[in-house]
Design a protein around this motif. Structure first.
Motif, PDB file in Angstrom:
ATOM      1  N   UNK A  32      51.786  32.744  43.944  1.00 30.66           N
ATOM      2  CA  UNK A  32      52.805  33.731  43.060  1.00 30.66           C
ATOM      3  C   UNK A  32      53.422  32.768  42.222  1.00 30.66           C
ATOM      4  N   UNK A  33      53.303  31.509  42.202  1.00 31.32           N
ATOM      5  CA  UNK A  33      54.154  30.799  41.212  1.00 31.32           C
ATOM      6  C   UNK A  33      53.334  30.186  40.278  1.00 31.32           C
ATOM      7  N   UNK A  34      51.958  30.081  40.461  1.00 32.49           N
ATOM      8  CA  UNK A  34      51.119  29.471  39.417  1.00 32.49           C
ATOM      9  C   UNK A  34      49.864  30.551  39.253  1.00 32.49           C
ATOM     10  N   UNK A  35      49.748  30.632  37.721  1.00 30.48           N
ATOM     11  CA  UNK A  35      48.601  31.660  37.431  1.00 30.48           C
ATOM     12  C   UNK A  35      47.037  30.760  37.719  1.00 30.48           C
ATOM     13  N   UNK A  36      47.200  29.242  37.279  1.00 28.93           N
ATOM     14  CA  UNK A  36      46.047  28.609  37.459  1.00 28.93           C
ATOM     15  C   UNK A  36      44.831  29.071  36.454  1.00 28.93           C
ATOM     16  N   UNK A  37      43.650  29.271  37.197  1.00 36.42           N
ATOM     17  CA  UNK A  37      42.523  29.630  36.285  1.00 36.42           C
ATOM     18  C   UNK A  37      42.517  31.238  36.247  1.00 36.42           C
ATOM     19  N   UNK A  38      43.509  32.081  36.877  1.00 32.94           N
ATOM     20  CA  UNK A  38      43.348  33.327  36.551  1.00 32.94           C
ATOM     21  C   UNK A  38      43.601  33.803  35.289  1.00 32.94           C
ATOM     22  N   UNK A  39      43.877  35.121  35.281  1.00 35.72           N
ATOM     23  CA  UNK A  39      44.332  35.767  34.008  1.00 35.72           C
ATOM     24  C   UNK A  39      45.543  36.505  33.796  1.00 35.72           C
ATOM     25  N   UNK A  40      46.131  36.347  32.481  1.00 33.80           N
ATOM     26  CA  UNK A  40      47.337  37.096  32.305  1.00 33.80           C
ATOM     27  C   UNK A  40      46.858  38.311  31.668  1.00 33.80           C
ATOM     28  N   UNK A  46      46.798  60.890  25.431  1.00 28.28           N
ATOM     29  CA  UNK A  46      45.885  61.372  24.380  1.00 28.28           C
ATOM     30  C   UNK A  46      44.860  60.493  23.747  1.00 28.28           C
ATOM     31  N   UNK A  47      45.215  59.268  23.628  1.00 32.33           N
ATOM     32  CA  UNK A  47      44.372  58.246  23.085  1.00 32.33           C
ATOM     33  C   UNK A  47      43.081  57.991  23.432  1.00 32.33           C
ATOM     34  N   UNK A  48      42.052  57.824  22.466  1.00 36.17           N
ATOM     35  CA  UNK A  48      40.713  57.761  22.725  1.00 36.17           C
ATOM     36  C   UNK A  48      40.531  56.372  23.354  1.00 36.17           C
ATOM     37  N   UNK A  49      41.187  55.292  23.580  1.00 40.92           N
ATOM     38  CA  UNK A  49      40.858  54.008  23.921  1.00 40.92           C
ATOM     39  C   UNK A  49      42.128  53.387  24.535  1.00 40.92           C
ATOM     40  N   UNK A  50      41.990  52.520  25.539  1.00 40.85           N
ATOM     41  CA  UNK A  50      42.914  51.602  25.864  1.00 40.85           C
ATOM     42  C   UNK A  50      42.843  50.465  25.127  1.00 40.85           C
ATOM     43  N   UNK A  51      43.937  49.735  25.229  1.00 43.75           N
ATOM     44  CA  UNK A  51      44.242  48.569  24.289  1.00 43.75           C
ATOM     45  C   UNK A  51      45.209  47.546  25.231  1.00 43.75           C
ATOM     46  N   UNK A  52      44.487  46.232  25.081  1.00 38.52           N
ATOM     47  CA  UNK A  52      45.370  45.289  26.142  1.00 38.52           C
ATOM     48  C   UNK A  52      44.845  43.800  25.301  1.00 38.52           C
ATOM     49  N   UNK A  53      45.777  42.808  26.149  1.00 40.85           N
ATOM     50  CA  UNK A  53      45.507  41.390  25.748  1.00 40.85           C
ATOM     51  C   UNK A  53      45.179  40.671  26.940  1.00 40.85           C
ATOM     52  N   UNK A  54      44.273  39.670  27.012  1.00 45.25           N
ATOM     53  CA  UNK A  54      43.942  38.980  27.829  1.00 45.25           C
ATOM     54  C   UNK A  54      43.970  37.459  27.703  1.00 45.25           C
ATOM     55  N   UNK A  55      44.469  36.610  28.643  1.00 42.24           N
ATOM     56  CA  UNK A  55      44.349  35.216  28.685  1.00 42.24           C
ATOM     57  C   UNK A  55      43.824  34.697  29.877  1.00 42.24           C
ATOM     58  N   UNK A  56      42.920  34.177  29.672  1.00 41.12           N
ATOM     59  CA  UNK A  56      41.808  33.634  30.867  1.00 41.12           C
ATOM     60  C   UNK A  56      42.363  32.244  30.852  1.00 41.12           C
ATOM     61  N   UNK A  57      42.815  31.801  32.078  1.00 44.26           N
ATOM     62  CA  UNK A  57      43.332  30.469  32.380  1.00 44.26           C
ATOM     63  C   UNK A  57      42.327  29.280  32.189  1.00 44.26           C
ATOM     64  N   UNK A  58      42.451  28.081  32.151  1.00 50.91           N
ATOM     65  CA  UNK A  58      41.785  26.843  31.940  1.00 50.91           C
ATOM     66  C   UNK A  58      40.642  26.946  33.084  1.00 50.91           C
TER      67      UNK A  58
END
Length: 231
Positions: free
Chosen positions: A82-90, A102-114
């Protein structure tokens, strides 16, 4: 002499006719200008911006046209604790079926940990378009049932069509960052899966799902996990 008089009368008549037409035209222009000014005045008094004639009836008036960074929904995906993302993703969700129905697509940002990686999977209905911002990683896909690994980094674009097995891994020493669009912007799609399994940063992650329940949750949201071959 008579002929000259007739010519003069014709010229006078033509001049009077032209003068009448010009005066009448000026009057019409004044009336049109008055009508336009009156219309603008009325709109201003009503406090409405109806002077635009574009028909936006097919678009949502509740969706944000500009989404600020603080408006994005942030989730930790498979954090180390709960305090450390580690190799998980933000994950930062800027557009999804709830915020932009009503939008045709979703839009996101992903940061994959080391050291992080996503399991190989496919989407039967969803296509993805990703743009890598920074970091280094490997994209996994298949051509003629042959597994391929491609190195990706800043500036690379990755397209995945529905039905294609794929995955990616972070092979660098910093987070692998990308933005991606999911088409269509389905209510039960990839972003909804992440919202079901993700937690807000700093919150305890729930691991109560069995492997079968996890696979069903993924499948219900158009994320089909690739079966693991056991030799």
């Amino acid at each position: 002499m008579l002929k000259n008089k007739k010519n003069i009368k014709v010229m006078k008549l033509a001049a009077i006719t032209m003068l009448f037409i010009n005066v009448q035209g000026c009057g019409e222009n004044v009336n049109k200008s008055d009508e336009k000014d009156g219309s603008v005045t009325a709109l201003s008094l009503n406090g409405k911006e109806e002077s635009h004639i574009h028909d936006n009836s097919t678009h949502s008036h509740t969706s944000k046209r500009i989404v600020k960074p603080e408006d994005a929904q942030q989730l930790w995906i498979f954090p180390e604790s709960k305090d450390k993302l580690g190799s998980g993703g933000l994950l930062k969700i800027y557009m999804d079926p709830e915020s932009h129905p009503d939008a045709s697509s979703g839009f996101s940002k992903y940061e994959l940990g080391v050291g992080g990686a996503l399991p190989e999977h496919k989407h039967n209905k969803t296509e993805e378009i990703a743009y890598f911002i920074s970091g280094t990683g490997i994209v996994i896909n298949y051509e003629n049932d042959e597994r391929k690994e491609t190195i990706v980094k800043e500036g690379y674009v990755w397209y995945t069509a529905p039905g294609e097995w794929h995955s990616f891994q972070n092979t660098g020493n910093e987070p692998l960052k990308l933005v991606f669009a999911t088409v269509p912007n389905a209510k039960h799609g990839l972003l909804n899966f992440f919202k079901k399994v993700g937690v807000e940063p700093g919150m305890e992650s729930s691991n109560t799902l069995s492997a079968e329940e996890f696979a069903k949750l993924a499948s219900d949201n158009d994320l089909i996990l690739k079966p693991i071959k056991i030799d």
